[in-house]
Enzyme design. Structure first.
Site, mmCIF file in Angstrom:
data_model
loop_
_atom_site.group_PDB
_atom_site.id
_atom_site.type_symbol
_atom_site.label_atom_id
_atom_site.label_comp_id
_atom_site.label_asym_id
_atom_site.label_seq_id
_atom_site.Cartn_x
_atom_site.Cartn_y
_atom_site.Cartn_z
ATOM 1 N N ASP A 224 10.696 91.576 39.855
ATOM 2 C CA ASP A 224 9.264 91.444 40.072
ATOM 3 C C ASP A 224 9.036 90.233 40.963
ATOM 4 O OD1 ASP A 224 6.354 92.014 39.427
ATOM 5 O OD2 ASP A 224 6.524 89.963 38.652
ATOM 6 N N GLU A 308 9.804 96.472 43.656
ATOM 7 C CA GLU A 308 8.516 97.052 44.003
ATOM 8 C C GLU A 308 8.426 97.340 45.499
ATOM 9 O OE1 GLU A 308 4.869 95.597 41.412
ATOM 10 O OE2 GLU A 308 6.107 93.900 42.007
ATOM 11 N N CYS A 361 3.013 97.692 28.370
ATOM 12 C CA CYS A 361 3.915 97.067 27.394
ATOM 13 C C CYS A 361 5.307 97.676 27.557
ATOM 14 C CB CYS A 361 3.397 97.272 25.976
ATOM 15 S SG CYS A 361 4.497 96.625 24.686
ATOM 16 N N CYS A 364 6.402 99.378 23.786
ATOM 17 C CA CYS A 364 5.844 100.623 23.248
ATOM 18 C C CYS A 364 5.122 101.457 24.296
ATOM 19 C CB CYS A 364 4.876 100.310 22.110
ATOM 20 S SG CYS A 364 3.373 99.433 22.622
ATOM 21 N N CYS A 380 0.628 92.576 22.995
ATOM 22 C CA CYS A 380 0.333 94.009 22.975
ATOM 23 C C CYS A 380 -0.514 94.338 21.749
ATOM 24 C CB CYS A 380 1.631 94.812 22.961
ATOM 25 S SG CYS A 380 1.382 96.592 22.845
ATOM 26 N N CYS A 383 1.841 97.103 19.394
ATOM 27 C CA CYS A 383 3.046 96.711 18.661
ATOM 28 C C CYS A 383 3.110 95.221 18.401
ATOM 29 C CB CYS A 383 4.297 97.169 19.408
ATOM 30 S SG CYS A 383 4.514 96.383 21.020
ATOM 31 N N ASP A 390 5.471 88.294 33.909
ATOM 32 C CA ASP A 390 6.416 88.650 34.960
ATOM 33 C C ASP A 390 7.669 89.317 34.397
ATOM 34 O OD1 ASP A 390 4.671 87.535 36.810
ATOM 35 O OD2 ASP A 390 5.564 85.536 36.625
#
Length: 431
Positions: A224, A308, A361, A364, A380, A383, A390
């Site tokens: 990332d 990316e 997330c 999950c 999250c 969960c 990042d």
């Protein structure tokens, strides 16, 4: 020749396919071969011409610039005036006509090889423009970087010494690769260039056998890219941003103010302009050194790299972040990873730029509705997992990359990559 030529829609029938100019820092380009795959490498090193050689090269640079600019203007007028397309044969004939005129008879004083290569490069530029891979070719300025390319008929390499056309003495250069013998390299083209700060370089384009690929490591990684941290991997590693321009911005601004106070055309302005060019060169060299080290480390230690597919050209339109994004060099970083991975036998997987990697997330699969840029950590709601923004994005990028590659995305994060319907998704069965 063992090299097979591909058809080029931008050339006329019977014309020779021009080869694009090679860039610097020893990067490969694969060519189609009949019986052998060959990698084209470019080795760039410092050159130290004598005053007589510098005079010949400066005249060659000027002639190349004149040929490029006049041919470009002639192409433009021919297309808009006569509605006629121009190929390499017509452009080469125009060069011969220019050299035959009394006004441009001094073009015959330099080697004809760099002039013909300028026509070839311009043809490649127009082919890339019509294929929507590059912008419209622009006119060359005498104030920027100057270069001239010599093919095998314009230079001679003997015992590690380089002899260029129209020169009686060899051009001195410093070879920086002890494991490569310059005497047995056998370059196909030689490009001599001069930076605005006055440094001379020579680049040798060499065709070598496909290098030995690196052994498999069994490791995969998602990357990332960011501004605060240049890159964050799915393993939790954070590569700090060196901020090459920001560290030297004050000195650069001071040199630019000094140059602005000098009178145009004066010797003091030329000296101040050289200082500005040297400051820019230091920034550029520092950034390139960092990008090479970071990309090499990723390629050596990982078999699969997911990254990316950023549209950097569109991102720099943000007035608040344009300078910081440009200082990072994300596009050059991806280019380095791709060519080094190809040479080492690794795989690079680009991930869709619209994939919400930061808001999803990685445990999950819960998708947040909104996530501001200043929020660096979030929990999250499904969960209750605490995420670093990042690192969570890097894990999701790796999962998306494995999904694109045909693998099981649950191997990376234990949940699906994309979820439709409700954003509240139950944890994966594997977890």
């Amino acid at each position: 020749s063992s090299k097979s030529r591909r058809g080029n829609p931008g050339l006329q029938a019977g014309e020779e396919t021009p080869l694009p100019p090679l860039a610097c820092h020893a990067y490969p380009k694969r060519c189609d071969q009949i019986s052998l795959v060959v990698v084209r490498m470019a080795y760039k090193c410092r050159a130290y011409p004598t005053p007589e050689q510098a005079s010949v090269l400066n005249r060659t640079f000027g002639c190349v610039r004149v040929v490029w600019n006049r041919t470009l203007e002639w192409r433009h007028q021919r297309y808009y005036g006569e509605q006629a397309k121009t190929g390499f044969t017509q452009a080469n004939a125009h060069l011969t006509a220019m050299k035959a005129t009394e006004e441009l008879a001094w073009l015959n004083e330099v080697s004809s090889v760099p002039l013909q290569q300028a026509i070839r490069h311009q043809q490649v530029a127009f082919t890339s423009f019509f294929a929507k891979r590059a912008r419209y070719p622009r006119f060359k300025s005498r104030n920027g970087r100057q270069s001239a390319e010599y093919t095998r008929s314009g230079f001679r390499c003997r015992d590690g010494r380089l002899f260029l056309a129209k020169m009686d003495t060899p051009l001195a250069f410093v070879w920086s690769w002890p494991d490569v013998d310059p005497a047995s390299a056998g370059p196909t083209t030689v490009t001599v260039s001069r930076d605005p700060c006055g440094r001379w370089y020579v680049s040798f384009a060499v065709e070598v056998a496909d290098p030995v690929q690196l052994p498999a490591t069994g490791a995969v990684v998602g990357v990332d890219l960011g501004i605060k941290d240049f890159a964050v991997t799915s393993d939790g590693e954070k590569i700090p941003n060196p901020r090459s321009l920001a560290q030297r911005e004050r000195n650069l601004a001071r040199y630019q103010r000094r140059m602005a106070r000098c009178q145009r055309g004066s010797a003091n302005r030329a000296k101040a302009k050289a200082k500005v060019a040297r400051a820019h060169r230091k920034v550029r060299a520092s950034r390139a050194d960092f990008l090479h080290k970071a990309s090499t480390n990723l390629v050596r230690n990982r078999d699969v790299i997911a990254i990316e597919d950023l549209a950097v050209k569109n991102m720099v339109r943000n007035r608040s972040l344009a300078k910081a994004i440009s200082d990072c060099g994300w596009g050059e970083f991806r280019r380095m990873i791709e060519y080094k991975a190809e040479r080492a036998g690794r795989r690079v997987i680009p991930v869709d730029r619209w994939y919400p990697s930061s808001k999803t997330c990685s445990s999950c699969g819960y998708l947040l509705a909104e996530l501001s840029l200043k929020t660096r950590h979030w929990t999250c709601p499904s969960c209750r997992t605490r995420h670093d923004r990042d690192i969570n994005a890097a894990k999701n990028i790796l999962a998306a990359g494995l999904a694109v590659a045909g693998g099981n995305p649950s191997d990376a994060c234990g949940a699906d990559v994309r979820h439709s319907g409700s954003s509240r998704v139950q944890s994966a069965v594997k977890q």
